[in-house]
Scaffold this active site. Structure first.
Site, PDB file in Angstrom:
ATOM      1  N   GLU A 293       0.888  -1.170   0.000  1.00 59.04           N
ATOM      2  CA  GLU A 293       0.000   0.000   0.000  1.00 59.04           C
ATOM      3  C   GLU A 293       0.921   1.213   0.000  1.00 59.04           C
ATOM      4  O   GLU A 293       1.767   1.349   0.882  1.00 59.04           O
ATOM      5  CB  GLU A 293      -0.921  -0.025   1.222  1.00 59.04           C
ATOM      6  CG  GLU A 293      -1.820  -1.253   1.276  1.00 59.04           C
ATOM      7  CD  GLU A 293      -2.698  -1.440   0.045  1.00 59.04           C
ATOM      8  OE1 GLU A 293      -3.012  -0.446  -0.630  1.00 59.04           O
ATOM      9  OE2 GLU A 293      -3.024  -2.598  -0.269  1.00 59.04           O
ATOM     10  N   CYS A 327      -1.649   8.844   4.293  1.00 58.98           N
ATOM     11  CA  CYS A 327      -1.630   8.489   2.870  1.00 58.98           C
ATOM     12  C   CYS A 327      -2.923   8.938   2.222  1.00 58.98           C
ATOM     13  O   CYS A 327      -2.971   9.213   1.032  1.00 58.98           O
ATOM     14  CB  CYS A 327      -1.428   7.002   2.711  1.00 58.98           C
ATOM     15  SG  CYS A 327      -2.451   6.084   3.845  1.00 58.98           S
TER      16      CYS A 327
HETATM   17  P1  NAD Z   1       9.090   5.346   3.122  1.00 58.75           P
HETATM   18  O1  NAD Z   1       8.831   4.698   1.815  1.00 58.75           O
HETATM   19  O2  NAD Z   1      10.150   6.344   3.223  1.00 58.75           O
HETATM   20  O3  NAD Z   1       9.428   4.229   4.222  1.00 58.75           O
HETATM   21  C1  NAD Z   1       8.585   3.124   4.437  1.00 58.75           C
HETATM   22  C2  NAD Z   1       9.427   1.973   4.949  1.00 58.75           C
HETATM   23  O4  NAD Z   1      10.297   1.560   3.899  1.00 58.75           O
HETATM   24  C3  NAD Z   1      10.312   2.354   6.143  1.00 58.75           C
HETATM   25  O5  NAD Z   1      10.371   1.272   7.044  1.00 58.75           O
HETATM   26  C4  NAD Z   1      11.645   2.599   5.473  1.00 58.75           C
HETATM   27  O6  NAD Z   1      12.736   2.417   6.339  1.00 58.75           O
HETATM   28  C5  NAD Z   1      11.636   1.554   4.370  1.00 58.75           C
HETATM   29  N1  NAD Z   1      12.535   1.851   3.258  1.00 58.75           N
HETATM   30  C6  NAD Z   1      12.928   3.067   2.814  1.00 58.75           C
HETATM   31  N2  NAD Z   1      13.780   2.917   1.767  1.00 58.75           N
HETATM   32  C7  NAD Z   1      13.903   1.596   1.571  1.00 58.75           C
HETATM   33  C8  NAD Z   1      14.641   0.800   0.646  1.00 58.75           C
HETATM   34  N3  NAD Z   1      15.392   1.355  -0.298  1.00 58.75           N
HETATM   35  N4  NAD Z   1      14.524  -0.526   0.726  1.00 58.75           N
HETATM   36  C9  NAD Z   1      13.725  -1.100   1.658  1.00 58.75           C
HETATM   37  N5  NAD Z   1      13.022  -0.415   2.560  1.00 58.75           N
HETATM   38  C10 NAD Z   1      13.097   0.919   2.512  1.00 58.75           C
HETATM   39  O7  NAD Z   1       7.686   5.934   3.623  1.00 58.75           O
HETATM   40  P2  NAD Z   1       7.366   6.741   4.961  1.00 58.75           P
HETATM   41  O8  NAD Z   1       7.920   8.101   4.851  1.00 58.75           O
HETATM   42  O9  NAD Z   1       7.679   5.925   6.180  1.00 58.75           O
HETATM   43  O10 NAD Z   1       5.777   6.779   4.845  1.00 58.75           O
HETATM   44  C11 NAD Z   1       5.141   7.693   3.997  1.00 58.75           C
HETATM   45  C12 NAD Z   1       4.743   7.036   2.682  1.00 58.75           C
HETATM   46  O11 NAD Z   1       3.939   5.882   2.950  1.00 58.75           O
HETATM   47  C13 NAD Z   1       3.883   7.951   1.836  1.00 58.75           C
HETATM   48  O12 NAD Z   1       4.222   7.792   0.483  1.00 58.75           O
HETATM   49  C14 NAD Z   1       2.456   7.431   2.108  1.00 58.75           C
HETATM   50  O13 NAD Z   1       1.546   7.749   1.094  1.00 58.75           O
HETATM   51  C15 NAD Z   1       2.704   5.968   2.234  1.00 58.75           C
HETATM   52  N6  NAD Z   1       1.661   5.322   3.022  1.00 58.75           N
HETATM   53  C16 NAD Z   1       0.710   4.633   2.339  1.00 58.75           C
HETATM   54  C17 NAD Z   1      -0.318   4.020   3.036  1.00 58.75           C
HETATM   55  C18 NAD Z   1      -1.387   3.280   2.304  1.00 58.75           C
HETATM   56  O14 NAD Z   1      -2.175   2.574   2.941  1.00 58.75           O
HETATM   57  N7  NAD Z   1      -1.473   3.392   0.991  1.00 58.75           N
HETATM   58  C19 NAD Z   1      -0.364   4.095   4.437  1.00 58.75           C
HETATM   59  C20 NAD Z   1       0.648   4.801   5.090  1.00 58.75           C
HETATM   60  C21 NAD Z   1       1.657   5.404   4.372  1.00 58.75           C
END
Ligand code: NAD
Length: 541
Positions: A293, A327
């Site tokens: 998501e 999100c």
């Molecule tokens: P992010 O993508 O920066 O991080 C999410 C997770 O991924 C973290 O645990 C992070 O450490 C990890 N991560 C980051 N880079 C990575 C890599 N290269 N390889 C593997 N893992 C990696 O997102 P965030 O800032 O924590 O959250 C915000 C984002 O999440 C926004 O884009 C938001 O829209 C989305 N979000 C979506 C939903 C949904 O249900 N659609 C819900 C919540 C958040």
């Protein structure tokens, strides 16, 4: 050993507490906040139920008071990740075969513990390290997490009840096996409930998990671990690791036993993970399940039959609650020219009343954005809008990171429907509005549908049922969660299963049976009671 077909308690949504001045829950929460704010917490990793402290630590600092260190968390090297995988696989034999009632009981107990003794702790950790106000913490860290646990137990039994027909003389059964291997859960910073649900939903269905929380959610992740432990989750079922996301991910995704990714976070990261899984596909023993998501650029569209005050209120709540870091947060709006002046007046009044500051003061509607990287990115876009002839910053636009990462609720009026902040996910308290000529309402729906790669949430406002029907059809694929005359945020488990399509995710609907099904691999069992002994069919005669 099951000796009955058991019904589980009927799931009901956890009531949201009010935290009004003078209430017992408010006093308890604010006292817990104070204690935890000064507790200097040391957050270990958790592998096979053991606390792992590497000494390689990073600080936990509240976004609204970034010079104050509330504690630190320990980070992994590759050997810890390998150990977490091995441990999970070792735990799998017992966990995957224990009766489902035992697993259900653990998560039902976790729900009750969270509704009671853990509520203030979970909320306070979320307020401190993720900068949520009292209400935002309550609806996420307490209520939504409780709902996930209760409803998922019910959905699991609904799934189990779905059985095939049996013709005379045979008995067909399907059993919903956990995946063969381990699930890798990667969670975002913005919802404590999502962080808990990503590993818990897979574990409920009998899977073992390596869970990597966001660095910015480590405080409440520790409370989740304590909650699971007290609820009776056996060692090794959910293993928690922190550290370099690339190293952790490379290690997990190169294991032949990797069998599923449960991800919530940004779109780019998810697409890269998908690619990496594809590259490694010959390594795996099974085809991994991929559930993600991801990002959004969520819209509010109004028709000239809409009530301007209702539209403005949806923008204020939908765009600015939790600083726009949901999100589902609305970040682009399309308003017809004839009602724009009224919408603007209401919006100016409402936003002028929003107080900003620490969540410790419950009268603050707005708190800080999560970290400096996010602050700098949002500030850059606001500055660019100020300098651009194609846009006017009409509300807010100020920011200050001297004590915390504070950004005023900001409204940009865009002259072009494809202005950068109309199409880019900023994940902050910034709403961009495009005003269209009333008669061009159908063309404006096309803009809503085609301007971005996302399709997460969206809302339409109209009192004309013909328009409602036409807009709903025109935007059929523009949002996985579609709202009529309501803001596009605030989905409740059991009522509005959540998820988006296009670049917003695989739309497996968190908090629903669809999501749980992804963590199972069905085995069909056919038993024949009187087994044929003659190979010849009648037609051969
Ligand atoms: P992010 O993508 O920066 O991080 C999410 C997770 O991924 C973290 O645990 C992070 O450490 C990890 N991560 C980051 N880079 C990575 C890599 N290269 N390889 C593997 N893992 C990696 O997102 P965030 O800032 O924590 O959250 C915000 C984002 O999440 C926004 O884009 C938001 O829209 C989305 N979000 C979506 C939903 C949904 O249900 N659609 C819900 C919540 C958040």
């Amino acid at each position: 050993m099951a000796r009955g077909f058991f019904n589980v308690p009927v799931a009901v949504n956890e009531p949201v507490k009010g935290y009004a001045p003078g209430s017992k829950e408010r006093a308890e929460l604010l006292a817990t906040y104070k204690t935890m704010f000064h507790s200097n917490i040391d957050v270990p990793m958790h592998i096979n139920g053991k606390e792992i402290r590497t000494g390689n630590t990073k600080n936990i600092t509240p976004p609204h008071d970034h010079q104050h260190v509330v504690g630190q968390y320990h980070t992994a090297d590759k050997s810890h990740i390998n150990e977490a995988i091995e441990t999970a696989l070792a735990a799998r034999q017992a966990w995957s075969s224990v009766s489902w009632m035992e697993r259900a009981s653990i998560f039902l107990k976790a729900a009750e513990l969270l509704a009671g003794p853990y509520r203030a702790k979970m909320n306070a950790a979320t307020m401190i390290a993720q900068s949520k106000n009292v209400h935002q913490a309550e609806i996420d860290a307490a209520c939504e997490m409780i709902d996930f646990f209760r409803f998922n137990v019910q959905y699991m039994t609904d799934i189990f009840k779905d059985q095939p027909a049996s013709a005379p003389g045979i008995w067909n059964r399907v059993e919903y096996r956990p995946l063969e291997g381990f699930v890798y859960a990667i969670s975002p910073f913005n919802f404590t409930s999502i962080a808990a649900n990503l590993p818990a939903s897979a574990a409920l269905m009998g899977n073992v998990v390596v869970w990597k929380p966001s660095d910015h959610q480590a405080y409440s992740a520790q409370v989740i671990v304590d909650l699971f432990k007290e609820a009776g989750l056996p060692d090794g079922v959910i293993n928690v690791v922190y550290g370099d996301p690339v190293m952790i991910t490379d290690t997990c995704l190169s294991s032949p036993d990797f069998s599923g990714l449960h991800f919530t976070g940004s779109t780019y990261v998810f697409k890269e993970l998908w690619k990496q899984i594809g590259t490694n596909i010959h390594t795996y023993k099974t085809y991994p399940r991929i559930v993600g998501e991801t990002g959004g650029k969520d819209f509010i569209w109004a028709h000239n039959s809409a009530n301007p005050l209702q539209v403005a209120t949806a923008i204020t709540r939908g765009a600015f609650e939790y600083q726009g870091q949901k999100c589902s947060a609305a970040s682009r709006a399309y308003i017809p020219a004839s009602i724009w002046a009224d919408v603007r007046t209401h919006l100016e009044k409402q936003t002028s009343e929003l107080k900003m500051g620490s969540p410790e003061d419950p009268s603050n509607f707005i708190n800080a954005v999560i970290h400096e990287g996010s602050f700098d990115k949002i500030a850059k876009y606001i500055d660019a809008a100020k300098a651009d002839n194609d846009a006017d910053v009409i509300i807010g636009g100020n920011y200050d990171k001297s004590k915390g990462y504070f950004i005023e609720p900001t409204v940009i009026l865009a002259k072009s429907p494809t202005f950068s902040t109309m199409t880019t996910e900023l994940f902050g308290p910034v709403m961009t509005i495009y005003v269209y000529e009333d008669e061009a309402w159908e063309a404006s729906l096309k803009l809503v549908d085609e301007s971005t790669e996302y399709a997460l949430t969206g809302a339409i406002f109209s009192t004309d049922r013909y328009i409602v029907e036409k807009a709903s059809k025109a935007l059929e694929n523009a949002a996985g969660n579609f709202y009529i005359n309501d803001k596009p945020t605030g989905a409740v488990v059991g009522q509005q299963p959540f998820g988006g399509a296009r670049a917003s995710g695989t739309n497996d609907k968190a908090g629903s049976a669809q999501n749980l099904l992804r963590w199972t691999s069905v085995r069909l069992i056919k038993e024949t009671f009187v087994t044929p002994q003659d190979y010849k069919y009648p037609f051969l005669g």
